[in-house]
Motif scaffolding. Structure first.
Motif, PDB file in Angstrom:
ATOM      1  N   THR A  40      -2.539   1.244   8.659  1.00 45.64           N
ATOM      2  CA  THR A  40      -2.831   2.536   9.274  1.00 45.64           C
ATOM      3  C   THR A  40      -2.051   3.591   8.512  1.00 45.64           C
ATOM      4  O   THR A  40      -0.843   3.436   8.299  1.00 45.64           O
ATOM      5  CB  THR A  40      -2.428   2.548  10.760  1.00 45.64           C
ATOM      6  OG1 THR A  40      -3.193   1.555  11.446  1.00 45.64           O
ATOM      7  CG2 THR A  40      -2.690   3.904  11.385  1.00 45.64           C
ATOM      8  N   THR A  82       0.858  -1.176   0.000  1.00 47.29           N
ATOM      9  CA  THR A  82       0.000   0.000   0.000  1.00 47.29           C
ATOM     10  C   THR A  82       0.895   1.225   0.000  1.00 47.29           C
ATOM     11  O   THR A  82       1.854   1.303   0.779  1.00 47.29           O
ATOM     12  CB  THR A  82      -0.913   0.024   1.241  1.00 47.29           C
ATOM     13  OG1 THR A  82      -1.770  -1.125   1.190  1.00 47.29           O
ATOM     14  CG2 THR A  82      -1.762   1.278   1.280  1.00 47.29           C
ATOM     15  N   ALA A 132      -4.507   6.717  -1.893  1.00 46.99           N
ATOM     16  CA  ALA A 132      -3.994   5.409  -1.488  1.00 46.99           C
ATOM     17  C   ALA A 132      -4.048   4.500  -2.705  1.00 46.99           C
ATOM     18  O   ALA A 132      -5.052   4.460  -3.418  1.00 46.99           O
ATOM     19  CB  ALA A 132      -4.812   4.822  -0.344  1.00 46.99           C
ATOM     20  N   MET A 183      -6.144   7.125   9.344  1.00 48.34           N
ATOM     21  CA  MET A 183      -7.095   6.261   8.647  1.00 48.34           C
ATOM     22  C   MET A 183      -6.647   4.820   8.800  1.00 48.34           C
ATOM     23  O   MET A 183      -5.444   4.549   8.873  1.00 48.34           O
ATOM     24  CB  MET A 183      -7.148   6.589   7.154  1.00 48.34           C
ATOM     25  CG  MET A 183      -7.701   7.932   6.831  1.00 48.34           C
ATOM     26  SD  MET A 183      -7.776   8.098   5.042  1.00 48.34           S
ATOM     27  CE  MET A 183      -8.051   9.853   4.932  1.00 48.34           C
ATOM     28  N   THR A 184      -7.618   3.907   8.834  1.00 48.89           N
ATOM     29  CA  THR A 184      -7.285   2.487   8.878  1.00 48.89           C
ATOM     30  C   THR A 184      -7.934   1.752   7.717  1.00 48.89           C
ATOM     31  O   THR A 184      -9.020   2.111   7.260  1.00 48.89           O
ATOM     32  CB  THR A 184      -7.732   1.844  10.210  1.00 48.89           C
ATOM     33  OG1 THR A 184      -9.124   2.073  10.400  1.00 48.89           O
ATOM     34  CG2 THR A 184      -6.961   2.419  11.389  1.00 48.89           C
ATOM     35  N   TRP A 185      -7.227   0.723   7.243  1.00 47.67           N
ATOM     36  CA  TRP A 185      -7.694  -0.146   6.166  1.00 47.67           C
ATOM     37  C   TRP A 185      -8.041  -1.496   6.780  1.00 47.67           C
ATOM     38  O   TRP A 185      -7.233  -2.069   7.523  1.00 47.67           O
ATOM     39  CB  TRP A 185      -6.594  -0.298   5.122  1.00 47.67           C
ATOM     40  CG  TRP A 185      -6.848  -1.333   4.070  1.00 47.67           C
ATOM     41  CD1 TRP A 185      -6.277  -2.569   3.975  1.00 47.67           C
ATOM     42  CD2 TRP A 185      -7.723  -1.221   2.951  1.00 47.67           C
ATOM     43  NE1 TRP A 185      -6.750  -3.231   2.875  1.00 47.67           N
ATOM     44  CE2 TRP A 185      -7.635  -2.418   2.227  1.00 47.67           C
ATOM     45  CE3 TRP A 185      -8.578  -0.221   2.506  1.00 47.67           C
ATOM     46  CZ2 TRP A 185      -8.369  -2.646   1.067  1.00 47.67           C
ATOM     47  CZ3 TRP A 185      -9.307  -0.448   1.346  1.00 47.67           C
ATOM     48  CH2 TRP A 185      -9.200  -1.634   0.643  1.00 47.67           C
ATOM     49  N   GLN A 238     -12.033  -1.328   3.004  1.00 51.20           N
ATOM     50  CA  GLN A 238     -12.225   0.128   2.925  1.00 51.20           C
ATOM     51  C   GLN A 238     -11.346   0.865   3.926  1.00 51.20           C
ATOM     52  O   GLN A 238     -10.939   0.325   4.943  1.00 51.20           O
ATOM     53  CB  GLN A 238     -13.689   0.502   3.149  1.00 51.20           C
ATOM     54  CG  GLN A 238     -14.173   0.318   4.569  1.00 51.20           C
ATOM     55  CD  GLN A 238     -15.627   0.757   4.723  1.00 51.20           C
ATOM     56  OE1 GLN A 238     -16.323   1.020   3.750  1.00 51.20           O
ATOM     57  NE2 GLN A 238     -16.086   0.847   5.943  1.00 51.20           N
ATOM     58  N   TRP A 239     -11.083   2.134   3.598  1.00 46.71           N
ATOM     59  CA  TRP A 239     -10.387   3.054   4.501  1.00 46.71           C
ATOM     60  C   TRP A 239     -11.427   3.779   5.341  1.00 46.71           C
ATOM     61  O   TRP A 239     -12.453   4.214   4.825  1.00 46.71           O
ATOM     62  CB  TRP A 239      -9.572   4.090   3.708  1.00 46.71           C
ATOM     63  CG  TRP A 239      -8.323   3.525   3.117  1.00 46.71           C
ATOM     64  CD1 TRP A 239      -8.153   3.090   1.830  1.00 46.71           C
ATOM     65  CD2 TRP A 239      -7.084   3.332   3.785  1.00 46.71           C
ATOM     66  NE1 TRP A 239      -6.878   2.643   1.664  1.00 46.71           N
ATOM     67  CE2 TRP A 239      -6.186   2.787   2.848  1.00 46.71           C
ATOM     68  CE3 TRP A 239      -6.631   3.576   5.082  1.00 46.71           C
ATOM     69  CZ2 TRP A 239      -4.870   2.473   3.168  1.00 46.71           C
ATOM     70  CZ3 TRP A 239      -5.314   3.264   5.388  1.00 46.71           C
ATOM     71  CH2 TRP A 239      -4.453   2.718   4.453  1.00 46.71           C
ATOM     72  N   GLN A 286      -7.429   3.172  -4.268  1.00 43.44           N
ATOM     73  CA  GLN A 286      -8.449   2.854  -3.273  1.00 43.44           C
ATOM     74  C   GLN A 286      -9.164   4.141  -2.876  1.00 43.44           C
ATOM     75  O   GLN A 286      -8.533   5.186  -2.730  1.00 43.44           O
ATOM     76  CB  GLN A 286      -7.813   2.245  -2.032  1.00 43.44           C
ATOM     77  CG  GLN A 286      -7.104   0.934  -2.289  1.00 43.44           C
ATOM     78  CD  GLN A 286      -6.378   0.449  -1.057  1.00 43.44           C
ATOM     79  OE1 GLN A 286      -5.636   1.173  -0.434  1.00 43.44           O
ATOM     80  NE2 GLN A 286      -6.608  -0.806  -0.708  1.00 43.44           N
ATOM     81  N   THR A 304     -10.568   6.800  -0.463  1.00 43.48           N
ATOM     82  CA  THR A 304     -10.189   7.236   0.886  1.00 43.48           C
ATOM     83  C   THR A 304     -11.092   8.388   1.310  1.00 43.48           C
ATOM     84  O   THR A 304     -11.521   9.183   0.480  1.00 43.48           O
ATOM     85  CB  THR A 304      -8.723   7.721   0.929  1.00 43.48           C
ATOM     86  OG1 THR A 304      -8.537   8.713  -0.086  1.00 43.48           O
ATOM     87  CG2 THR A 304      -7.750   6.584   0.710  1.00 43.48           C
TER      88      THR A 304
END
Length: 176
Positions: free
Chosen positions: A103, A50, A67, A125-127, A131-132, A78, A80
């Motif tokens: 993260t 990532t 991202a 943000m977390t994946w 999804q983020w 992705q 975000t």
């Protein structure tokens, strides 16, 4: 590029040489066209990587989070979240402990112009593998603006950056 714009660059090391990898076309934003972009951080868990950074539009006056994920064959953008009105957001670093747990940290510029507004705030943000999601994080007490530029995760995550006050700038470390 020669025209002074930023373009995403991804390369792979095969043990002998670096090879450029193609990256996806950037999305349009509200009539500004596809914009320009750069990546600031990358983390890999096995063969899944990532990378995070920023897409800029309108000569850099608007920036949004970016991202991209290497799925083993190609890079894919992705979706975000873009907090603070979605006009000036930057992801600076990412740490992945697995293909389903990343993260990312950075900053967003606050669109609130009230008396207690700050020019920029912390962003995490977390994946979760699909999804983020933006995570709530407290800014330092008395800070006039704060940012996160690095993150490392194992069982917990630690992030570093800084914050400004009327007395000057200070280092900042956060942990979940």
């Amino acid at each position: 590029t020669g025209g002074g714009t930023w373009n995403v660059l991804a390369e792979h090391w095969d043990g002998t040489a670096w090879t450029a990898q193609s990256t996806p076309a950037l999305p349009d934003f509200e009539g500004y066209g596809p914009g320009t972009a750069y990546l600031d951080g990358v983390s890999c868990a096995r063969v899944k990587c990532t990378a995070v950074g920023t897409i800029e539009y309108d000569g850099g006056l608007i920036s949004q989070t970016l991202a991209e994920r290497w799925n083993g064959k190609k890079w894919v953008i992705q979706a975000t979240p873009d907090p603070g009105g979605g006009f000036n957001n930057n992801l600076q670093a990412v740490s992945c402990t697995s293909a389903r747990a990343c993260t990312a940290v950075g900053l967003y510029f606050d669109s609130d112009t009230g008396a207690n507004s700050k020019p920029f705030d912390l962003m995490v943000m977390t994946w979760n593998g699909s999804q983020w999601t933006e995570q709530g994080i407290a800014d330092p007490s008395g800070g006039d603006g704060s940012w996160l530029y690095g993150v490392a995760c194992t069982a917990v995550c630690a992030a570093v950056g800084g914050y400004d006050t009327s007395a000057g700038g200070f280092a900042l470390a956060e942990r979940n």
